[in-house]
Design a protein around this motif. Sequence first.
Motif, PDB file in Angstrom:
ATOM      1  N   VAL A   1      39.516  51.329  46.173  1.00 55.49           N
ATOM      2  CA  VAL A   1      39.349  52.057  45.172  1.00 55.49           C
ATOM      3  C   VAL A   1      40.117  51.366  43.954  1.00 55.49           C
ATOM      4  O   VAL A   1      39.322  51.282  42.989  1.00 55.49           O
ATOM      5  CB  VAL A   1      39.763  53.592  45.141  1.00 55.49           C
ATOM      6  CG1 VAL A   1      39.542  54.040  43.973  1.00 55.49           C
ATOM      7  CG2 VAL A   1      38.454  54.150  46.168  1.00 55.49           C
ATOM      8  N   ALA A   2      41.129  50.788  44.181  1.00 60.78           N
ATOM      9  CA  ALA A   2      41.938  50.098  43.116  1.00 60.78           C
ATOM     10  C   ALA A   2      41.067  48.840  42.862  1.00 60.78           C
ATOM     11  O   ALA A   2      41.058  48.574  41.502  1.00 60.78           O
ATOM     12  CB  ALA A   2      43.548  49.797  43.726  1.00 60.78           C
ATOM     13  N   ASP A   3      40.464  48.253  43.750  1.00 59.10           N
ATOM     14  CA  ASP A   3      39.590  46.842  43.167  1.00 59.10           C
ATOM     15  C   ASP A   3      38.440  47.598  42.576  1.00 59.10           C
ATOM     16  O   ASP A   3      38.132  46.797  41.596  1.00 59.10           O
ATOM     17  CB  ASP A   3      39.260  46.291  44.706  1.00 59.10           C
ATOM     18  CG  ASP A   3      40.334  45.799  45.401  1.00 59.10           C
ATOM     19  OD1 ASP A   3      41.492  45.281  44.620  1.00 59.10           O
ATOM     20  OD2 ASP A   3      40.074  45.225  46.526  1.00 59.10           O
ATOM     21  N   GLY A   4      37.759  48.744  42.618  1.00 59.84           N
ATOM     22  CA  GLY A   4      36.641  49.133  42.162  1.00 59.84           C
ATOM     23  C   GLY A   4      36.874  49.325  40.653  1.00 59.84           C
ATOM     24  O   GLY A   4      36.390  49.077  39.520  1.00 59.84           O
ATOM     25  N   VAL A   5      38.418  49.995  40.605  1.00 56.65           N
ATOM     26  CA  VAL A   5      38.708  50.582  39.155  1.00 56.65           C
ATOM     27  C   VAL A   5      38.554  49.119  38.364  1.00 56.65           C
ATOM     28  O   VAL A   5      38.312  49.125  37.192  1.00 56.65           O
ATOM     29  CB  VAL A   5      40.004  51.315  39.205  1.00 56.65           C
ATOM     30  CG1 VAL A   5      40.635  51.551  37.795  1.00 56.65           C
ATOM     31  CG2 VAL A   5      39.708  52.671  39.973  1.00 56.65           C
TER      32      VAL A   5
END
Length: 171
Positions: A97-101
């Motif tokens: 999710v951090a990569d997606g953000v």
Amino acid sequence: MTVIWHMTMSLDGFIGDRHDGVDWMFHAGGTPSGLAAEVVANCGAFLCGGRLVEVMSENRPYGGKWSGPVLIYTHKDPATRVVPEFTYVSGDIRDVVADGVKAAGGKDLVVTGGAVPRLALEAGLVDEIVLHLSPVLLGEGTRFYDSPGVSPTRLKVLTSEGLNFRFAVVK
């Protein structure tokens, strides 16, 4: 920037039919929603699981009305990419999710599907759920949310428009 679980669900609670198909979403006679258009317009990156890749290999997310980074969360070997232009990621859902953000570049990250948003929700990473109810009864298939043994997640209705809803996840 918001992490949004964006999904269409049959009236009886399914996001995929008995064969994991989603064609029913496009033929059920639902009304286009301003809420859906808003989610698409504010989407900076899209994250889903590998089961949706085959559906999207023919069409980009949102029927091609959106373009941007698409991340596929998978445990399979990234060399087996079905769609080479998508980014295949694995590991802890928090890192994914951090990569997606980061890929969303200050816009919203949209997560969709069954397992990926469930994992993100249970990790406390989902801020909102935007849900579209489709006027169809499937009878069986992939449930919208199925997570026995977890504590209930409280939601607050932010907006509703016909069969379209935006909920805040109460944290």
